[in-house]
Design an enzyme around this catalytic site. Structure first.
Site, PDB file in Angstrom:
ATOM      1  N   ASP A 161      -6.528  -6.154   4.730  1.00  0.00           N
ATOM      2  CA  ASP A 161      -5.821  -4.870   4.808  1.00  0.00           C
ATOM      3  C   ASP A 161      -5.822  -4.405   6.254  1.00  0.00           C
ATOM      4  OD1 ASP A 161      -4.789  -2.349   4.503  1.00  0.00           O
ATOM      5  OD2 ASP A 161      -6.328  -1.628   3.131  1.00  0.00           O
TER       6      ASP A 161
ATOM      7  N   GLY B  28      -0.618   1.812   9.918  1.00  0.00           N
ATOM      8  CA  GLY B  28       0.176   1.488  11.081  1.00  0.00           C
ATOM      9  C   GLY B  28      -0.577   0.980  12.288  1.00  0.00           C
TER      10      GLY B  28
ATOM     11  N   MET C 198     -11.359  -5.703   6.154  1.00  0.00           N
ATOM     12  CA  MET C 198     -10.514  -4.822   6.939  1.00  0.00           C
ATOM     13  C   MET C 198     -10.129  -5.519   8.244  1.00  0.00           C
ATOM     14  SD  MET C 198      -9.965  -2.202   5.137  1.00  0.00           S
ATOM     15  CE  MET C 198      -9.050  -1.301   6.397  1.00  0.00           C
TER      16      MET C 198
ATOM     17  N   ASP D  14      -4.909   3.409  -1.037  1.00  0.00           N
ATOM     18  CA  ASP D  14      -5.939   3.686  -0.039  1.00  0.00           C
ATOM     19  C   ASP D  14      -6.419   5.126  -0.182  1.00  0.00           C
ATOM     20  OD1 ASP D  14      -6.195   1.248   1.592  1.00  0.00           O
ATOM     21  OD2 ASP D  14      -4.068   1.574   2.009  1.00  0.00           O
TER      22      ASP D  14
ATOM     23  N   HIS E 269      -1.431  -1.242  -4.120  1.00  0.00           N
ATOM     24  CA  HIS E 269      -2.674  -0.898  -3.427  1.00  0.00           C
ATOM     25  C   HIS E 269      -2.708   0.594  -3.116  1.00  0.00           C
ATOM     26  CE1 HIS E 269      -6.188  -2.035  -0.958  1.00  0.00           C
ATOM     27  NE2 HIS E 269      -5.779  -1.100  -0.097  1.00  0.00           N
TER      28      HIS E 269
ATOM     29  N   SER F 260       0.838  -1.202   0.000  1.00  0.00           N
ATOM     30  CA  SER F 260       0.000   0.000   0.000  1.00  0.00           C
ATOM     31  C   SER F 260       0.869   1.247   0.000  1.00  0.00           C
ATOM     32  CB  SER F 260      -0.914   0.012   1.226  1.00  0.00           C
ATOM     33  OG  SER F 260      -1.536   1.275   1.357  1.00  0.00           O
TER      34      SER F 260
ATOM     35  N   HIS G 291      -8.789   1.192  -3.228  1.00  0.00           N
ATOM     36  CA  HIS G 291      -9.724   0.989  -2.113  1.00  0.00           C
ATOM     37  C   HIS G 291     -10.320   2.343  -1.754  1.00  0.00           C
ATOM     38  CE1 HIS G 291     -10.018   0.069   2.500  1.00  0.00           C
ATOM     39  NE2 HIS G 291     -11.208   0.242   1.956  1.00  0.00           N
TER      40      HIS G 291
ATOM     41  N   MET H 166      -8.828   8.076   1.000  1.00  0.00           N
ATOM     42  CA  MET H 166      -9.618   8.526   2.151  1.00  0.00           C
ATOM     43  C   MET H 166     -10.003   9.991   1.975  1.00  0.00           C
ATOM     44  SD  MET H 166      -7.328   6.868   5.222  1.00  0.00           S
ATOM     45  CE  MET H 166      -6.468   5.321   5.011  1.00  0.00           C
TER      46      MET H 166
ATOM     47  N   MET I 286     -12.277   4.596   0.438  1.00  0.00           N
ATOM     48  CA  MET I 286     -12.847   4.876   1.761  1.00  0.00           C
ATOM     49  C   MET I 286     -13.398   6.298   1.731  1.00  0.00           C
ATOM     50  SD  MET I 286      -9.905   3.136   4.157  1.00  0.00           S
ATOM     51  CE  MET I 286      -8.606   3.220   2.919  1.00  0.00           C
TER      52      MET I 286
END
Length: 218
Positions: free
Chosen positions: A174, A144, A136, A34, A32, A7, A65, A36, A67
């Site tokens: 993930d 982290g 998830m 992410d 990947h 990611s 992904h 957001m 979000m």
């Protein structure tokens, strides 16, 4: 088929091409991303511009992904930026079947994501239509975080659901994936392993990538 998907949420974006090259040369299968928005989750990351930059750096599949709120409004943008797989949250999308059909119509693989508190059984009536189920294993919003301990059970449930429906979606995880947690996830039946900080925050990105890849193949 067992795939490793680093990611870039945890990557040094000022050296994105170099970071992607290191993981690609060391065994990464997907990249990947992410995404957001600060609304669906309490953090803001990046959008189609970074996905487009990543696309220029690699021929590996780009796994996006989302979000975000109202993901339907941005499906074309991410596909045009180079996304090969687009996953949306079950908790956010009202007309999920329609959204998945749209993702497929624009030429991407369609995935569904479920949060740690969402039951795998909620997917029963959509599982036959998806290419990917992303489970998830932390609460979404930040990199982290520590792996949530009941995640293996949920992966097993997803494997059983897939078998009962004779479906063929991949199961992806993930959150909190590292050399200490990856074996239990593998044993539970996971197919695609997203790893961020355990790769990009390590002292040696290439070695960390190769170690995780070896663990899922042995």
């Amino acid at each position: 088929m067992k795939l490793l998907a680093p990611s870039i949420l945890s990557a040094d974006l000022s050296n994105l091409a170099q970071q992607i090259r290191l993981v690609e040369m060391s065994g990464a299968d997907w990249i990947h991303c992410d995404i957001m928005d600060g609304h669906f989750v309490p953090n803001i990351t990046f959008g189609p511009v970074i996905v487009k930059a990543a696309r220029k750096c690699t021929k590996l599949p780009i796994d996006v992904h989302l979000m975000i709120e109202n993901p339907d409004n941005y499906l074309d943008d991410f596909r045009n930026a180079g996304a090969d797989i687009i996953s949306v949250h079950l908790e956010e999308v009202v007309h999920l079947n329609r959204t998945l059909n749209k993702i497929k119509e624009i030429g991407a693989k369609a995935g569904v994501v479920i949060n740690p508190s969402t039951s795998v059984s909620a997917l029963k009536d959509i599982a036959e239509y998806i290419d990917l189920l992303l489970i998830m294993t932390v609460n979404p919003g930040f990199g982290g975080q520590s792996f949530i301990s009941n995640s293996e059970r949920r992966i097993v449930e997803a494997v059983e659901l897939r078998k009962s429906l004779n479906a063929n979606f991949l199961i992806e995880v993930d959150g909190g994936i590292n050399k200490d947690t990856i074996k239990s996830v593998l044993k539970a039946g996971c197919d695609v392993f997203v790893a961020g900080s355990s790769i990009f925050h390590s002292d040696n990105i290439s070695a960390a990538t190769a170690e995780l890849k070896n663990l899922i193949l042995t």
